[in-house]
Scaffold this motif. Sequence first.
Motif, PDB file in Angstrom:
ATOM      1  N   SER A 229      32.787  42.660  47.891  1.00  0.00           N
ATOM      2  CA  SER A 229      32.917  41.427  47.117  1.00  0.00           C
ATOM      3  C   SER A 229      34.350  41.300  46.618  1.00  0.00           C
ATOM      4  CB  SER A 229      31.973  41.465  45.927  1.00  0.00           C
ATOM      5  OG  SER A 229      32.357  42.515  45.067  1.00  0.00           O
ATOM      6  N   ALA A 231      36.784  39.347  43.491  1.00  0.00           N
ATOM      7  CA  ALA A 231      36.698  38.694  42.199  1.00  0.00           C
ATOM      8  C   ALA A 231      36.884  37.195  42.349  1.00  0.00           C
ATOM      9  CB  ALA A 231      37.779  39.259  41.279  1.00  0.00           C
ATOM     10  N   SER A 232      36.299  36.452  41.465  1.00  0.00           N
ATOM     11  CA  SER A 232      36.435  35.004  41.491  1.00  0.00           C
ATOM     12  C   SER A 232      37.691  34.599  40.724  1.00  0.00           C
ATOM     13  CB  SER A 232      35.191  34.362  40.879  1.00  0.00           C
ATOM     14  OG  SER A 232      35.302  32.976  40.962  1.00  0.00           O
ATOM     15  N   THR A 233      38.799  35.104  41.200  1.00  0.00           N
ATOM     16  CA  THR A 233      40.090  34.806  40.575  1.00  0.00           C
ATOM     17  C   THR A 233      41.049  34.393  41.684  1.00  0.00           C
ATOM     18  OG1 THR A 233      40.902  37.035  40.916  1.00  0.00           O
ATOM     19  CG2 THR A 233      39.749  36.615  38.851  1.00  0.00           C
ATOM     20  N   ASN A 234      42.249  33.973  41.292  1.00  0.00           N
ATOM     21  CA  ASN A 234      43.265  33.666  42.304  1.00  0.00           C
ATOM     22  C   ASN A 234      43.467  34.874  43.209  1.00  0.00           C
ATOM     23  OD1 ASN A 234      43.592  31.200  41.085  1.00  0.00           O
ATOM     24  ND2 ASN A 234      45.444  31.780  39.961  1.00  0.00           N
ATOM     25  N   ALA A 235      43.594  36.038  42.597  1.00  0.00           N
ATOM     26  CA  ALA A 235      43.832  37.241  43.393  1.00  0.00           C
ATOM     27  C   ALA A 235      42.642  37.532  44.307  1.00  0.00           C
ATOM     28  CB  ALA A 235      44.095  38.434  42.464  1.00  0.00           C
ATOM     29  N   ALA A 237      40.578  35.401  45.538  1.00  0.00           N
ATOM     30  CA  ALA A 237      40.530  34.419  46.619  1.00  0.00           C
ATOM     31  C   ALA A 237      41.468  34.824  47.754  1.00  0.00           C
ATOM     32  CB  ALA A 237      40.910  33.036  46.087  1.00  0.00           C
ATOM     33  N   GLU A 238      42.642  35.322  47.410  1.00  0.00           N
ATOM     34  CA  GLU A 238      43.593  35.715  48.458  1.00  0.00           C
ATOM     35  C   GLU A 238      43.099  36.959  49.195  1.00  0.00           C
ATOM     36  OE1 GLU A 238      46.047  33.371  49.093  1.00  0.00           O
ATOM     37  OE2 GLU A 238      44.655  32.587  47.600  1.00  0.00           O
ATOM     38  N   LEU A 239      42.521  37.880  48.437  1.00  0.00           N
ATOM     39  CA  LEU A 239      41.985  39.079  49.082  1.00  0.00           C
ATOM     40  C   LEU A 239      40.850  38.702  50.038  1.00  0.00           C
ATOM     41  CD1 LEU A 239      41.968  42.125  49.399  1.00  0.00           C
ATOM     42  CD2 LEU A 239      40.506  42.285  47.377  1.00  0.00           C
ATOM     43  N   ALA A 240      40.011  37.777  49.589  1.00  0.00           N
ATOM     44  CA  ALA A 240      38.911  37.331  50.456  1.00  0.00           C
ATOM     45  C   ALA A 240      39.468  36.689  51.722  1.00  0.00           C
ATOM     46  CB  ALA A 240      38.024  36.332  49.705  1.00  0.00           C
ATOM     47  N   TYR A 241      40.545  35.949  51.571  1.00  0.00           N
ATOM     48  CA  TYR A 241      41.142  35.306  52.738  1.00  0.00           C
ATOM     49  C   TYR A 241      41.649  36.363  53.724  1.00  0.00           C
ATOM     50  CZ  TYR A 241      43.851  32.296  55.732  1.00  0.00           C
ATOM     51  OH  TYR A 241      44.326  31.632  56.832  1.00  0.00           O
ATOM     52  N   VAL A 242      42.342  37.357  53.212  1.00  0.00           N
ATOM     53  CA  VAL A 242      42.864  38.404  54.096  1.00  0.00           C
ATOM     54  C   VAL A 242      41.703  39.141  54.769  1.00  0.00           C
ATOM     55  CG1 VAL A 242      44.209  40.522  54.224  1.00  0.00           C
ATOM     56  CG2 VAL A 242      44.966  38.681  52.730  1.00  0.00           C
TER      57      VAL A 242
ATOM     58  N   PRO B  41      31.632  38.026  51.688  1.00  0.00           N
ATOM     59  CA  PRO B  41      31.333  39.191  50.862  1.00  0.00           C
ATOM     60  C   PRO B  41      30.020  39.025  50.101  1.00  0.00           C
ATOM     61  CG  PRO B  41      33.592  38.506  50.591  1.00  0.00           C
ATOM     62  CD  PRO B  41      32.912  37.446  51.380  1.00  0.00           C
ATOM     63  N   ALA B 409      47.764  37.866  43.559  1.00  0.00           N
ATOM     64  CA  ALA B 409      47.341  36.552  44.055  1.00  0.00           C
ATOM     65  C   ALA B 409      48.303  35.980  45.091  1.00  0.00           C
ATOM     66  CB  ALA B 409      47.180  35.579  42.885  1.00  0.00           C
TER      67      ALA B 409
END
Lengths: 558, 591
Positions: A229, A231-235, A237-242, B41, B409
């Motif tokens: 999973s 986090a529902s943060t800017n960071a 979101a970017e990790l999810a994208y990668v 996820p 970010a």
Amino acid sequence: MKRRDFIKALPLGVAAVGVPFSLGGFAGRAFGRSPVLDSILNGSDGSDRVLVLINLAGGNDGLNTVIPFTDPVYAKARPTIGFGPASHATLSTTNLSTSIARQDLALNPAMAMRAGTTQSMFELFSTKKLAIVNNVGYPSPSLSHFRSTDIWNTASDSNVVLTTGWLGRYLEEAVDTNYPTDVKTGDDPLAITIGGAPSAAFQGTTFGMGIAVLDPSNYLTAGAPQAESTASTNAGAELAYVRGIYQQSDIYANQFTKYFTKGQTPKNTVNYPSTNIAQQLQRVAWCIAAGMKTKVYFVQLAGFDTHISQNATDPSVSGQAQLLMQLSQAIGAFQTDMENAGMADRVIGMTYSEFGRRVNENGSNGTDHGTSAPQFLFGTQINGEVYSSHPNLTDLDSNADLKWAVDFRQLYTSVLGDWFGVSPQMRKAILMDKTTSGEQFAFNIPVNGTSTVQSLIKTPAVRSVSSAPQPLDFVLNPNYPNPFTSSTTVSFALARTMPVKLEVYSERGERVAELANATLGRGTHEFVFGANGLANGTYICRLEAGDGVLVRQMTVVR
Amino acid sequence: MPLLSAITVLLLNAIMDRRSFLRTAGSAAGAAALLDAPIAPLQARQSSQADVAAIIKRTERNRDMVQSTLAPWGGSLDAHTTGHVYRRAGFGGTVAELKAAASLTPSALIDALLDDKWTLDANMPGPPSHAQTWMLLPPYQGTDLQRQIQQNIDDSNARYAIRRSWAVEMSRPSTMLREKMVYFWANHFVVEAQKVEYPHLLLPYLTYFRKHPWGNFKQMVKDVSVLPAMLYYLDGWYSKGRNPNENYARELMELFTLGVTDKDGNPNYTEDDIKAVALALTGYSIDFSTATVNGFPAIYTISDHDSSLKKPFSSLGAPIRSYGLSSSLHSVPDDIIDCLFQYRGDKLAYFICGKLYQYFVYHDISGATEQAIISQLATTFQNANWELKPVLQQLLKSEHFFDEANIGAAIKSPFEYMIGLARQFDIPLDEFQTGTLEMYGLSLLNQSLLDPPNVKGWPGYRSWVSTTTLPIRNKYLASALAMTGGTTGIPAWNGVTGYGENYTGILWSDADVLKWAAQFGEYKGDVHHFISQVATFLCAQPPASDFLTTYVFAPLSFPDYEWPTMPDADRVIKIRTILTAITTLPEFQIM
């Protein structure tokens, strides 16, 4: 949500997935029918069809691409970089008016250049495999490279910002799944950009629907991602994208290994030029020839922003002529390769460029940003013609730029509907068409100098892409009388209001009439088909409505 | 709400979002839709109750709920937050640098990086290697083919030398923010080396930004308008008399100062404004016959300047004038750029502050961010009379910059990634090593310094990672640097510089690896603790310890009790394996 087997469907996979399709009055399959007719009747459902998008980045000058060389206004507007009287002898070799166009138009002579024994773009035109669509643009044109490129990639109105690409939306609908999460082993990429980053035209709502591959024969993976999973943060979101890119990278690894042997350069049937654009198209050809089921490829030729050094005639001097020569050689080599490999009926290509350029040249042997320009489609399945009139050089907008005649989304309608078999409703959704009747972007552009409206695609796909198979809510009645001598009445009934297209095809697959192309209400509708001038024989009546297609056979006897 | 229902709602939202294609102009919610839905996820993990709880907990920190503002951050620096400063306001830091910087206050650390002394001549880097062989010689302009070819080769070699030397500058810690700003400006006031072939133009262009990394933006726009590299790139030197070339005037407004539209979708300028500004900026050329240490000079020829009356921004009441009639080089930009700033200043402030925000904090500006952050920065910018330093100070010292939601970010660009890799492993870089990195960037990672794809620059952010570039990062760079089995570094790019020297690889000896590991305290004690510390140092958002156990420790295939007594020869192999595992994680791609 269940994934539909769109990508894996075979050419005749229509019945297998239960999409509504009826042969109407046909009693089975006759021998000796042309493949083209076969395709109209049984589908090509569009599932094995490939589109190659060729982006001419920088804004290609249309007036020196398809040249109105006898127009005195052109000569006056382009005293330095124009094709003046001295070059008319050269232009006679690429003169379109002697063949199909009914206007005095010539292709830039650089587009008569070919690589080795392949074909040039002019030769493709002469053999009716190249469509030239004049004066393509859109309302309230943006003269910014980037905004206008976005508009073409996202198929938005000029004043609307969209975050998804037109092909991304199409592919999302086509797979109807969570991409790439639900991609299965054995699936091929939906779309491939040859290069480092996927085209914005492939951007889906939550993820890019295409991948970038520099060299399909040497595909590398980033490594398996971990299902974690974020986090529902800017960071987060970017990790999810990668993570998503890792996942994309990983899921297709087996496929590329299957199609290509690492370290072995795949073979083509022709020698491609060493230019960058030709090398990109060569790699596309590898994928197609290897049997990949990828629907769309994206390649790019950049450098068309010719504010300077656009001297007209000599490819060794003129930036634009050099690029058009590279384009002609690359497209010609690719098309020849596809023909030699027996793939040509499955592949079409389409160019697009963010805008054309100002009518009047500037003081630097170049042209500044303008508006509409011609675009090209090529392939054995393209109805090679000149479409639409050349722009009127005396009727300019307030910025002294050309007024468009063809909205670029009309080309997209053709590609989506006739090439990929996307239903009218769905393509309206994809192209953000909010009109309630008919299609805002229907391709209704007459062939140059005539009133003939025909599809850009020779054999339209019959399969419709919709969200789920469902019973048909319309009926195509037998025509009456049948057989007939001079005219017959075709009727159909609709259970609800829906977009409808009623056409008649010859046995060879040529469209001979379009009887209706509109959104019609619930009830029975009748159209009369006149057979004047048509030879005796069998004709196919094809009704595309809502999310399905029905066909019936009609016979002319005299 | 029961936990699983909450998940279902999240998933439904994600699915609904997928359908809502339409975003209207100016709605910053647009790109946000892309981010709202980490579908994969969530789906993958919804079976485990413990994980669901963790997800819900994290979800509470919704990005739209971020309350952090531009108020100065009141926290104290630690390794985590110092690492953030070094990654975002530089190109990464070593363990020792982070430790030393953590003793400062956040404000003092930022001020040290923003010190004007870094812009003084005394702190300018020396010329790139071999600069003396080309910098003072005007290019050959004659007709001899052999000499023309040689000139092309010389220019190409010199361009590579400029790039390599720039990459070396990126790796120096004290001037890292200056170089980060040069990296920003070179992607803002873009030129492409592919068109601007003369090294004599490119080096002064870079030097200009080194000397004015956070100066007065209005002055920058005036200066850049007649910077020879820019005159050449956007055809200003062709633009004469009443027959102007619109290339520069358009990009000046679209990309360098205003943007096409404001945040509400209203046009910031008209086609007539472009024509007026293009006319006003006529009359410039470049003297290619005079090579100096400052490159070729720009020339202003008043007879080539269009003297007609022009009406830029006429609907806003700008004066109708001929603009710039004195014979001074700067008279034209002084006049027309003043006009631009006077009549479009509010739009300009917003556009530039938005771009700086994206660069330093987050690429997607939400509606809330617009109101709470960008508009405040724009006010600061205008009040400071277009000085950039107060804007950077306010932003980089803010609680918003240090907000945990914004740490990690950003996706690393190829050079942030490559230079950062060397910096974090404390490997000094010279021009021959950065030559190798330059070739990776050029050939495989989509970034060749000074050669962005077009006048808008690299699109950056998410576009840096793709199924093409990520495997290259992992296979050839991260893994290579930390790899076991004979290779102990990034191999030299197969080739020589144009000056006959070999590009060199970036090696990391076993002794240096052990020395590096020894910085993590009791690194020989508990291997799990070591892994956790290393991951915390290397990643902006380090993975949780159970994750590290599964994905980093487990593949090592040895009992953890052997770690303390393991011979160094074996331990160094394990350490390299650990580093390979961590630097090839998605977590290492963000900063």
